[in-house]
Design a protein around this motif. Structure first.
Motif, mmCIF file in Angstrom:
data_model
loop_
_atom_site.group_PDB
_atom_site.id
_atom_site.type_symbol
_atom_site.label_atom_id
_atom_site.label_comp_id
_atom_site.label_asym_id
_atom_site.label_seq_id
_atom_site.Cartn_x
_atom_site.Cartn_y
_atom_site.Cartn_z
ATOM 1 N N ALA A 176 0.809 -1.220 0.000
ATOM 2 C CA ALA A 176 0.000 0.000 0.000
ATOM 3 C C ALA A 176 0.841 1.268 0.000
ATOM 4 O O ALA A 176 0.400 2.307 -0.514
ATOM 5 C CB ALA A 176 -0.928 -0.008 1.212
ATOM 6 N N ARG A 179 2.830 3.419 -4.679
ATOM 7 C CA ARG A 179 1.714 3.613 -5.596
ATOM 8 C C ARG A 179 2.197 4.108 -6.952
ATOM 9 O O ARG A 179 3.247 4.744 -7.063
ATOM 10 C CB ARG A 179 0.716 4.636 -5.023
ATOM 11 C CG ARG A 179 0.031 4.218 -3.746
ATOM 12 C CD ARG A 179 -1.115 5.154 -3.409
ATOM 13 N NE ARG A 179 -0.708 6.551 -3.306
ATOM 14 C CZ ARG A 179 -0.994 7.500 -4.206
ATOM 15 N NH1 ARG A 179 -1.704 7.199 -5.294
ATOM 16 N NH2 ARG A 179 -0.596 8.754 -4.026
ATOM 17 N N PRO A 185 -5.845 6.714 -8.157
ATOM 18 C CA PRO A 185 -5.775 5.490 -7.340
ATOM 19 C C PRO A 185 -6.861 4.478 -7.668
ATOM 20 O O PRO A 185 -6.645 3.267 -7.539
ATOM 21 C CB PRO A 185 -5.925 6.019 -5.907
ATOM 22 C CG PRO A 185 -5.406 7.425 -5.971
ATOM 23 C CD PRO A 185 -5.798 7.934 -7.334
ATOM 24 N N ALA A 186 -8.014 4.955 -8.108
ATOM 25 C CA ALA A 186 -9.102 4.017 -8.434
ATOM 26 C C ALA A 186 -8.723 3.101 -9.585
ATOM 27 O O ALA A 186 -9.175 1.947 -9.654
ATOM 28 C CB ALA A 186 -10.372 4.795 -8.777
ATOM 29 N N ALA A 189 -6.324 0.161 -8.069
ATOM 30 C CA ALA A 189 -6.697 -0.560 -6.856
ATOM 31 C C ALA A 189 -6.386 -2.050 -6.929
ATOM 32 O O ALA A 189 -5.907 -2.653 -5.963
ATOM 33 C CB ALA A 189 -8.183 -0.342 -6.562
ATOM 34 N N ALA A 190 -6.629 -2.661 -8.073
ATOM 35 C CA ALA A 190 -6.437 -4.115 -8.198
ATOM 36 C C ALA A 190 -4.984 -4.524 -8.016
ATOM 37 O O ALA A 190 -4.696 -5.657 -7.624
ATOM 38 C CB ALA A 190 -6.956 -4.606 -9.542
ATOM 39 N N HIS A 192 -3.022 -3.703 -5.800
ATOM 40 C CA HIS A 192 -2.665 -3.794 -4.382
ATOM 41 C C HIS A 192 -3.330 -4.973 -3.681
ATOM 42 O O HIS A 192 -3.235 -5.114 -2.464
ATOM 43 C CB HIS A 192 -3.043 -2.494 -3.673
ATOM 44 C CG HIS A 192 -2.268 -1.307 -4.161
ATOM 45 N ND1 HIS A 192 -0.974 -1.059 -3.786
ATOM 46 C CD2 HIS A 192 -2.609 -0.313 -5.024
ATOM 47 C CE1 HIS A 192 -0.542 0.042 -4.379
ATOM 48 N NE2 HIS A 192 -1.516 0.508 -5.144
ATOM 49 N N ARG A 193 -3.998 -5.818 -4.432
ATOM 50 C CA ARG A 193 -4.580 -7.028 -3.854
ATOM 51 C C ARG A 193 -4.371 -8.164 -4.840
ATOM 52 O O ARG A 193 -4.131 -7.943 -6.021
ATOM 53 C CB ARG A 193 -6.070 -6.841 -3.571
ATOM 54 C CG ARG A 193 -6.895 -6.565 -4.817
ATOM 55 C CD ARG A 193 -8.376 -6.442 -4.516
ATOM 56 N NE ARG A 193 -9.151 -6.321 -5.741
ATOM 57 C CZ ARG A 193 -9.506 -5.177 -6.301
ATOM 58 N NH1 ARG A 193 -9.169 -4.034 -5.718
ATOM 59 N NH2 ARG A 193 -10.219 -5.156 -7.418
ATOM 60 N N HIS A 204 -4.841 -6.421 -12.154
ATOM 61 C CA HIS A 204 -4.926 -5.031 -12.601
ATOM 62 C C HIS A 204 -4.922 -4.940 -14.121
ATOM 63 O O HIS A 204 -5.690 -4.178 -14.718
ATOM 64 C CB HIS A 204 -3.759 -4.230 -12.016
ATOM 65 C CG HIS A 204 -3.623 -2.867 -12.597
ATOM 66 N ND1 HIS A 204 -2.714 -2.561 -13.579
ATOM 67 C CD2 HIS A 204 -4.320 -1.724 -12.371
ATOM 68 C CE1 HIS A 204 -2.831 -1.290 -13.912
ATOM 69 N NE2 HIS A 204 -3.793 -0.761 -13.203
#
Length: 358
Positions: A176, A179, A185-186, A189-190, A192-193, A204
């Motif tokens: 996290a 970046r 950031p939207a 998002a993918a 980061h998981r 992503h």
């Protein structure tokens, strides 16, 4: 004693990085055949040295898309340099400038385009992926041109991410605190998981990369910027000819460091075919597997105007930040000087197909 070759940086970086991050750096796709082929290709060639030549002075300088460079060794686009050092791409840019080398920043850089440009004293290009969100892509292009970037490098071999099994097994995702700060950031998002059996980067890419990219889309990019357009990921004469026909300004022979189609040819093996298919005025660059100054000389002899290095930059960054990257570049420059002298071809422009046996 400090590092004497890039392999010394590789060993040192491995000792410093967590296992999953090391796999992210070093890994390829599938069975990693293309990853291995990138290095093996250099070992198959022999050089033909000439003697009784005045080599008291060597010159590895060149001009690329109007920018003078002290060396044909540049920095390939890579994401998230802050994974390896807190200063990230700013440290890399400073090192490139010290070496008189080209740097290609990535669209997923972890420092702002403007801060990278402020740190750079040499030419900067910006790499792009073809995103579904055209407004986001256009905004990045506009910022890059305003900040003084000198070319756009469109990666064309990634309609989706190759099956990078090391990352999938590790469930690798971008932490996290790191970046891609140049995008909303939207949109990121993918990354980061990680879903089970996948990686954040693969998830992503499925969400954000547009697989409909075709040659006609280059017109959209050209309408939004006056910067030269470089295509990265060309491996065949057919695509090289199409690139020239569509007015691109340079191409990069690349298999994405062995991270996309496993079984694709080594970049060095594809280089002569691509170089022969385009006009001499259209620069051909290469990335993939370059680890020594002799590798650089071989690539130039086979048709590359310059080479880009990837993983060794991240090794240097992990080991000693800006100074580590600068040392990586200095080693390659010194090795290339030695190679030019021992080949009896003291100028970079002396390197041609007669240098290579067979």
């Amino acid at each position: 004693m400090g590092p004497l070759e890039l392999a010394d940086f590789e060993r040192a970086a491995r000792g410093r990085l967590p296992a999953e991050l090391w796999d992210f750096v070093q890994g390829g796709s599938g069975a990693e055949r293309t990853l291995a082929a990138n290095r093996d290709a250099y070992a198959r060639h022999r050089l033909r040295p000439r003697t009784m030549v005045d080599v008291s002075a060597t010159d590895q300088g060149l001009t690329l898309l109007g920018s003078p460079l002290s060396t044909p060794v540049g920095i390939a686009p890579m994401a998230y340099h802050r994974l390896f050092h807190p200063e990230g791409e700013v440290a890399t840019a400073r090192a490139a400038g010290r070496a008189g080398a080209l740097m290609v920043a990535g669209i997923f850089a972890s420092r702002t385009l403007e801060s990278i440009a402020e740190a750079a004293t040499g030419p900067l290009w910006l790499q792009l992926y073809w995103l579904r969100h055209r407004d986001a892509l256009a905004a990045v292009v506009e910022r890059a041109e305003a900040a003084g970037y000198r070319a756009l490098v469109l990666t064309v071999d990634a309609p989706r991410i190759g099956r990078r099994l090391r990352d999938a097994r590790n469930g690798f995702a971008i932490p996290a605190h790191v970046r891609a700060v140049n995008l909303d950031p939207a949109l990121m998002a993918a990354s980061h998981r990680a879903d089970e059996g996948s990686s954040g980067l693969a998830d992503h890419a499925r969400e954000q990369f547009d697989p409909t990219l075709t040659w006609s889309d280059l017109a959209w990019l050209r309408e939004r910027s006056s910067l030269p357009i470089v295509l990265k990921g060309i491996l065949t004469a057919e695509d090289a000819r199409l690139a020239a026909e569509h007015g691109v300004d340079a191409v990069v022979v690349s298999n994405h460091g062995g991270r996309q189609l496993d079984g694709a040819p080594a970049s060095l093996d594809a280089l002569p075919e691509v170089a022969a298919a385009v006009p001499p005025s259209l620069p051909v660059l290469l990335d993939g597997g370059v680890r020594t100054g002799t590798d650089v000389a071989l690539a130039v002899a086979l048709g590359a105007r310059a080479v880009l290095i990837g993983r060794p930059v991240l090794w240097g960054l992990a080991v000693d930040g800006e100074h580590g990257v600068a040392r990586v570049l200095d080693l390659l420059k010194a090795e290339l000087d030695d190679t030019l002298a021992l080949l009896g071809r003291p100028r970079l422009t002396d390197l041609d197909r007669t240098v290579v046996d067979g």
